[in-house]
Motif scaffolding. Sequence first.
Motif, PDB file in Angstrom:
ATOM      1  N   UNK A   1      69.102  69.584  97.406  1.00  8.91           N
ATOM      2  CA  UNK A   1      67.780  70.172  97.432  1.00  8.91           C
ATOM      3  C   UNK A   1      66.805  69.307  98.200  1.00  8.91           C
ATOM      4  N   UNK A   2      66.923  68.014  98.054  1.00  2.00           N
ATOM      5  CA  UNK A   2      66.061  67.098  98.765  1.00  2.00           C
ATOM      6  C   UNK A   2      66.720  65.730  98.831  1.00  2.00           C
ATOM      7  N   UNK A   3      66.472  65.016  99.888  1.00  2.00           N
ATOM      8  CA  UNK A   3      67.067  63.679 100.023  1.00  2.00           C
ATOM      9  C   UNK A   3      66.236  62.621  99.334  1.00  2.00           C
ATOM     10  N   UNK A   4      64.996  62.984  98.917  1.00  2.00           N
ATOM     11  CA  UNK A   4      64.108  61.980  98.349  1.00  2.00           C
ATOM     12  C   UNK A   4      64.095  61.994  96.830  1.00  2.00           C
ATOM     13  N   UNK A   5      64.293  63.156  96.226  1.00  2.00           N
ATOM     14  CA  UNK A   5      64.230  63.244  94.772  1.00  2.00           C
ATOM     15  C   UNK A   5      65.523  62.740  94.149  1.00  2.00           C
ATOM     16  N   UNK A   6      65.458  61.885  93.131  1.00  2.00           N
ATOM     17  CA  UNK A   6      66.670  61.358  92.526  1.00  2.00           C
ATOM     18  C   UNK A   6      67.392  62.368  91.662  1.00  2.00           C
ATOM     19  N   UNK A   7      66.698  63.476  91.286  1.00  2.00           N
ATOM     20  CA  UNK A   7      67.326  64.451  90.415  1.00  2.00           C
ATOM     21  C   UNK A   7      67.101  65.836  90.967  1.00  2.00           C
ATOM     22  N   UNK A   8      68.154  66.603  91.160  1.00  2.00           N
ATOM     23  CA  UNK A   8      68.031  67.936  91.720  1.00  2.00           C
ATOM     24  C   UNK A   8      67.969  68.974  90.602  1.00  2.00           C
ATOM     25  N   UNK A   9      67.551  70.212  90.969  1.00  2.00           N
ATOM     26  CA  UNK A   9      67.543  71.292  90.001  1.00  2.00           C
ATOM     27  C   UNK A   9      68.960  71.571  89.528  1.00  2.00           C
ATOM     28  N   UNK A  35      59.641  80.620  97.222  1.00  2.00           N
ATOM     29  CA  UNK A  35      59.786  81.466  98.402  1.00  2.00           C
ATOM     30  C   UNK A  35      59.904  80.567  99.618  1.00  2.00           C
ATOM     31  N   UNK A  36      58.764  80.248 100.247  1.00  2.00           N
ATOM     32  CA  UNK A  36      58.812  79.337 101.400  1.00  2.00           C
ATOM     33  C   UNK A  36      58.999  77.892 100.996  1.00  2.00           C
ATOM     34  N   UNK A  37      58.493  77.522  99.820  1.00  2.00           N
ATOM     35  CA  UNK A  37      58.660  76.163  99.322  1.00  2.00           C
ATOM     36  C   UNK A  37      57.790  75.128  99.995  1.00  2.00           C
ATOM     37  N   UNK A  38      56.792  75.546 100.775  1.00  2.00           N
ATOM     38  CA  UNK A  38      55.987  74.567 101.506  1.00  2.00           C
ATOM     39  C   UNK A  38      55.174  73.669 100.577  1.00  2.00           C
ATOM     40  N   UNK A  39      54.775  74.185  99.425  1.00  2.00           N
ATOM     41  CA  UNK A  39      54.057  73.375  98.442  1.00  2.00           C
ATOM     42  C   UNK A  39      55.000  72.834  97.374  1.00  2.00           C
ATOM     43  N   UNK A  40      55.903  73.689  96.899  1.00  2.00           N
ATOM     44  CA  UNK A  40      56.787  73.287  95.807  1.00  2.00           C
ATOM     45  C   UNK A  40      57.697  72.133  96.208  1.00  2.00           C
ATOM     46  N   UNK A  41      58.308  72.221  97.375  1.00  2.00           N
ATOM     47  CA  UNK A  41      59.249  71.178  97.772  1.00  2.00           C
ATOM     48  C   UNK A  41      58.532  69.866  98.087  1.00  2.00           C
ATOM     49  N   UNK A  42      57.278  69.971  98.536  1.00  2.00           N
ATOM     50  CA  UNK A  42      56.502  68.749  98.732  1.00  2.00           C
ATOM     51  C   UNK A  42      56.269  68.058  97.393  1.00  2.00           C
ATOM     52  N   UNK A  43      56.007  68.851  96.340  1.00  2.00           N
ATOM     53  CA  UNK A  43      55.816  68.269  95.010  1.00  2.00           C
ATOM     54  C   UNK A  43      57.111  67.660  94.484  1.00  2.00           C
ATOM     55  N   UNK A  50      60.041  68.319  88.585  1.00  2.00           N
ATOM     56  CA  UNK A  50      61.495  68.297  88.407  1.00  2.00           C
ATOM     57  C   UNK A  50      61.929  69.605  87.756  1.00  2.00           C
ATOM     58  N   UNK A  51      62.058  70.679  88.543  1.00  2.00           N
ATOM     59  CA  UNK A  51      62.397  71.974  87.945  1.00  2.00           C
ATOM     60  C   UNK A  51      63.807  71.986  87.374  1.00  2.00           C
ATOM     61  N   UNK A  52      63.947  72.637  86.221  1.00  2.00           N
ATOM     62  CA  UNK A  52      65.272  72.772  85.620  1.00  2.00           C
ATOM     63  C   UNK A  52      66.127  73.756  86.400  1.00  2.00           C
ATOM     64  N   UNK A  53      65.506  74.630  87.149  1.00  2.00           N
ATOM     65  CA  UNK A  53      66.223  75.610  87.959  1.00  2.00           C
ATOM     66  C   UNK A  53      65.269  76.265  88.936  1.00  2.00           C
ATOM     67  N   UNK A  54      65.840  76.904  89.945  1.00  2.00           N
ATOM     68  CA  UNK A  54      65.049  77.590  90.960  1.00  2.00           C
ATOM     69  C   UNK A  54      65.489  79.039  91.053  1.00  2.00           C
TER      70      UNK A  54
END
Length: 292
Positions: A1-9, A35-43, A50-54
């Motif tokens: 999901x991201x290379x920076x977050x230590x924990x993925x959904x 949807x686009x994730x432009x704000x969510x993925x930045x967070x 740290x969402x439990x699911x998407x």
Amino acid sequence: MTTHAPQAAQSVTLPASLDEAVAALTAMPAAVPVAGGTDLMAAVNKGRLRPAGLVGLGRINEIRGWQYQDGHALLGAGLTHARMGRPDFAALIPALAASARAAGPPQIRNAGTLGGNIATAAPTGDTLPVLAALEADLVIAGPGGAHREIPVSHLLAGREMLGPAELIGFVRVPLLHAPQVFLKATGRTGPGRASASVAVVLDPARRGVRCAVGAIAPMPLRPLEAERWIASLIDWDGARGLAPEALAAFGEYVAAACIPDPQGDEQMPPGILHLRRTVAALARRALGRALS
């Protein structure tokens, strides 16, 4: 999901319809729609979320277009800024198209969606003052196939919130067939976050002017008294032109309504004074362009 977050959904669901997306959120209340994730993925990348699911909304075709309905345009919440910026959409709702084109660099416009801009409700969201000026309504999808409508201003002001497993499905916008303008000021050249923005919409059928100011408060501001005053000066049956002095007075009226004078002998800080002058200039120019 991201290379920076230590924990993925823990899970990702990709529904094919709005009802399926609502059902997925009902089954997994801790999941977050994206949807686009432009704000969510930045967070997520910054460690604030740290969402439990998407629940991905990108495959739901029913919310990626628009249709005509009783003098309104029913816009899917999945419309991207890039799609809204195209000429065919601009001919339909010019101010919303202008705000979409100003929403940021191409990669943001290609991913960011109308529904995401509303749900995130960031003060600098470019489409928000336009939707406020147009007095748009939201069509909310909920569990069991339920649908309800609320004014977009109610959601942005926190008067009505999305309930559990509810999603913004569509945005209902009146087709005024009249001039409308969106302008914004940024702190740097090129696409960027607005320091102030103004949307002006003419409503000849009601002989009214609608104005909304964005980015200077948690939600778009409507200077209602300024709207009524300037509408009373316009010759709606004639050329609709106004003298430069009237346009300047409208700009000052809008700015003073949105950024009031300090109480007592307190002086307005230079930064706030500059912002107020910026709002006045944007409102004056937006109304001048709409009337021309």
